[in-house]
Design a protein around this motif. Structure first.
Motif, PDB file in Angstrom:
ATOM      1  N   LEU A   1      44.015 -79.082  -7.217  1.00  0.00           N
ATOM      2  CA  LEU A   1      45.260 -78.693  -6.786  1.00  0.00           C
ATOM      3  C   LEU A   1      45.261 -78.526  -5.306  1.00  0.00           C
ATOM      4  O   LEU A   1      44.405 -78.263  -5.169  1.00  0.00           O
ATOM      5  N   LEU A   2      46.935 -77.926  -4.966  1.00  0.00           N
ATOM      6  CA  LEU A   2      46.625 -77.921  -3.328  1.00  0.00           C
ATOM      7  C   LEU A   2      46.701 -76.196  -3.444  1.00  0.00           C
ATOM      8  O   LEU A   2      47.516 -75.844  -4.064  1.00  0.00           O
ATOM      9  N   HIS A   3      46.048 -75.677  -2.334  1.00  0.00           N
ATOM     10  CA  HIS A   3      46.215 -74.231  -1.938  1.00  0.00           C
ATOM     11  C   HIS A   3      46.297 -74.220  -0.305  1.00  0.00           C
ATOM     12  O   HIS A   3      45.855 -74.848  -0.152  1.00  0.00           O
ATOM     13  N   ASP A   4      47.938 -72.774   0.122  1.00  0.00           N
ATOM     14  CA  ASP A   4      47.799 -72.531   0.664  1.00  0.00           C
ATOM     15  C   ASP A   4      46.381 -71.872   1.737  1.00  0.00           C
ATOM     16  O   ASP A   4      45.914 -70.685   1.117  1.00  0.00           O
TER      17      ASP A   4
ATOM     18  N   SER B   1      48.509 -69.330  -6.097  1.00  0.00           N
ATOM     19  CA  SER B   1      49.745 -70.857  -5.976  1.00  0.00           C
ATOM     20  C   SER B   1      49.818 -71.807  -5.978  1.00  0.00           C
ATOM     21  O   SER B   1      50.232 -72.483  -5.675  1.00  0.00           O
ATOM     22  N   GLY B   2      48.620 -72.532  -6.821  1.00  0.00           N
ATOM     23  CA  GLY B   2      48.337 -73.755  -6.471  1.00  0.00           C
ATOM     24  C   GLY B   2      49.141 -74.642  -7.465  1.00  0.00           C
ATOM     25  O   GLY B   2      49.472 -74.016  -8.027  1.00  0.00           O
ATOM     26  N   ARG B   3      49.589 -75.816  -6.208  1.00  0.00           N
ATOM     27  CA  ARG B   3      50.577 -76.969  -7.229  1.00  0.00           C
ATOM     28  C   ARG B   3      49.865 -78.502  -7.046  1.00  0.00           C
ATOM     29  O   ARG B   3      49.320 -78.152  -6.377  1.00  0.00           O
ATOM     30  N   THR B   4      50.633 -79.249  -7.539  1.00  0.00           N
ATOM     31  CA  THR B   4      50.120 -80.332  -7.712  1.00  0.00           C
ATOM     32  C   THR B   4      51.077 -81.476  -6.273  1.00  0.00           C
ATOM     33  O   THR B   4      51.863 -80.504  -5.863  1.00  0.00           O
ATOM     34  N   ASN B   5      50.179 -83.111  -6.297  1.00  0.00           N
ATOM     35  CA  ASN B   5      50.777 -83.095  -5.016  1.00  0.00           C
ATOM     36  C   ASN B   5      51.102 -84.276  -5.635  1.00  0.00           C
ATOM     37  O   ASN B   5      49.965 -84.774  -6.438  1.00  0.00           O
ATOM     38  N   ARG B   6      52.583 -84.593  -5.826  1.00  0.00           N
ATOM     39  CA  ARG B   6      52.536 -86.201  -6.553  1.00  0.00           C
ATOM     40  C   ARG B   6      52.558 -87.421  -5.139  1.00  0.00           C
ATOM     41  O   ARG B   6      53.604 -87.074  -4.499  1.00  0.00           O
ATOM     42  N   VAL B   7      52.134 -88.282  -5.814  1.00  0.00           N
ATOM     43  CA  VAL B   7      51.895 -89.505  -4.447  1.00  0.00           C
ATOM     44  C   VAL B   7      52.655 -90.093  -5.074  1.00  0.00           C
ATOM     45  O   VAL B   7      52.556 -91.065  -6.396  1.00  0.00           O
ATOM     46  N   TRP B   8      52.469 -91.248  -4.304  1.00  0.00           N
ATOM     47  CA  TRP B   8      53.256 -92.806  -5.122  1.00  0.00           C
ATOM     48  C   TRP B   8      51.839 -93.499  -5.206  1.00  0.00           C
ATOM     49  O   TRP B   8      50.735 -93.654  -4.094  1.00  0.00           O
TER      50      TRP B   8
END
Length: 487
Positions: A400-403, A252-259
């Motif tokens: 992507l981010l993964h747990d 369930s990879g997801r993106t990190n949204r950063v500034w």
């Protein structure tokens, strides 16, 4: 390169970005796929695979740009000194810092490592501790929710533990690592020992830490291929995200949204262990300021990561000069480091077509590793990045981010990344770690002493693939390691 172009952030419009998708993986692994001999496409270099394998420029770079690459390399290697100094182009170190040069952490542009022993037997020059605390009030909660900051720094010690200081000041403290061992028994009876680190801080010189301090160890990642990752269309990365795991594959990879401090808006996170930075220049500015205490026009605080509680640190003289854009490192110096970092080329793979490598590649896919370590992409059409434009590349990462489970968790959130999530690290060049960096320590804190240990540390979304590797026949496991070492 036009020198003026170095001074201003490049405006990227939708017209400069072509939509691209990950390349479709082959199902027949008995033969190599077109292009996989060149992980960086036309940027890939064919120089000797020695200690300098990660320090070569893009092979498709024009001769005229080689000077900029060499100038950027020189700044990357520059040893900074405290201010005031007669060498005004090199003063401004600290007052608190982790290293005196970019090269000190990214030696030969390779991977950092944990110390072999605790201070004073060894130092931790290519590894440090990130520090933060949970939000303490409504204002801090609102700041985090706005997406303009990713963490709340520890109030006394700031965003990272800086163990070194200029003369007359004390470093903030010393990272202490203790290990315990556990045994994993593979299906063929082979026993593998994993070392479990615990972290603490000794010699705190500015008072106690906040009682809720969260600590995250980080080794310096390798520099190779970074510009190609920046050239990937955000749409290609976002297309792989499946935060709800709707296809029920356990990933369930997801993106990190950063500034993005240059565009002043939220952006896709690409760089750093938790994808906490959107661009190479922002990553470089943060390293100048946080790791070396050097101000830039983009982060003008000459005191670096000094906090309001560190009054002696704030009183120290700075190296800001008009010649350096009223900073210690000029905008042009930062841009040259960015250009250098962007054009560190992945080496070509000489063994990509060997039968044992192809067998290991099949095991890699059959074990499910490619679900996160996405093999290939095509980069966007970028007028501002001609070397990286329109390239078929093989990073083996989805960015992507993964747990990754509780065992690997640092329990420290960063923007949208939870305390157990990590960005999939690219695998290109990983087999040259020993050659370039002189060690085989892997993962965010170097706890894994070889590639097999790194695989066995996978938990969470990686646990199914890990268990498949544990249950492999000996020959298949050896082939998998051979494939990884070929990348």
């Amino acid at each position: 390169m036009n020198r003026k172009s170095l001074l201003l952030p490049v405006a990227i419009t939708m017209a400069t970005i072509a939509l691209a998708t990950p390349a479709i993986a082959a199902t027949d692994y008995s033969q190599p796929e077109p292009g996989e001999a060149l992980p960086g496409g036309s940027t890939s270099h064919h120089k000797q695979l020695n200690i300098n394998a990660f320090s070569q420029s893009s092979a498709n770079m024009s001769f005229e740009k080689e000077l900029d690459f060499k100038l950027g390399n020189g700044i990357f290697k520059k040893i900074w000194v405290p201010a005031p100094s007669s060498t005004t182009a090199s003063d401004g170190l600290g007052p608190l810092y982790n290293a005196r040069a970019c090269q000190r952490c990214h030696l030969k542009d390779g991977r950092g490592h944990p110390p072999e022993a605790n201070w004073p037997e060894d130092n931790a020059v290519s590894m440090f501790l990130r520090l933060s605390i949970p939000p303490q009030n409504d204002l801090q909660r609102q700041q985090l929710e706005s997406g303009k900051i990713g963490v709340i720094p520890e109030p006394t010690y700031g965003g990272q533990l800086q163990d070194l200081a200029i003369s007359g000041l004390a470093g903030e403290g010393r990272m202490v690592i203790n290990y315990r061992e556990s045994i994993v028994t593979l299906a063929d009876g082979v026993k593998v020992s994993l070392r479990h680190p615990t972290y603490s801080i000794a010699e705190l010189n500015y008072g106690p830490l906040h009682p809720q301090t969260m600590v995250s160890p980080r080794v310096a990642p390798p520099m190779v291929g970074l510009g190609l990752l920046e050239a990937l269309p955000a749409t290609a990365i976002e297309a792989l995200a499946d935060p709800e795991d709707r296809d029920n594959d356990g990933i369930s990879g997801r993106t990190n949204r950063v500034w993005n401090s240059f565009s002043q808006q939220q952006d896709l996170g690409r760089f750093g262990w938790k994808a906490g930075n959107p661009t190479l220049i922002q990553q470089a500015v943060g390293a100048f300021n946080g790791d070396m205490g050097v101000s830039t026009p983009f982060a003008p605080a000459a005191s670096g990561d000094c906090t309001a509680q560190q009054t002696d640190c704030l009183r120290q003289p700075d190296g800001n000069t008009e010649q350096q854009d009223n900073a210690e490192a000029s905008a042009e110096m930062v841009r040259l480091v960015e250009f250098y970092s962007r054009n560190l080329a992945p080496p070509a793979r000489p063994d990509f077509d060997k039968p044992e490598v192809l067998k290991g590649k099949a095991v890699f896919h059959q074990s499910g590793c490619a679900a996160c370590h996405q093999p290939s992409f095509t980069t966007a059409s970028r007028r501002d990045m001609p070397e990286q434009s329109d390239q078929l590349i093989w990073p083996y990462s989805d960015l992507l981010l993964h747990d990754m489970g509780e065992a690997l968790a640092d329990n420290r959130p960063e923007f949208l990344a939870s305390g157990s999530e990590w960005r999939t690290p690219p695998l290109w060049g990983i087999g040259l770690t020993k050659t370039v960096s002189g060690h085989t320590y892997f993962l965010h804190d170097g706890r894994a002493r070889n590639l097999l240990e790194a695989v066995l540390w996978h938990g969470g979304e990686g646990s199914v693939s890990r268990d498949r590797v544990i249950n492999l026949p000996t020959a298949d496991r050896q082939a998998l390691m051979t494939f990884l070492e070929s990348l």
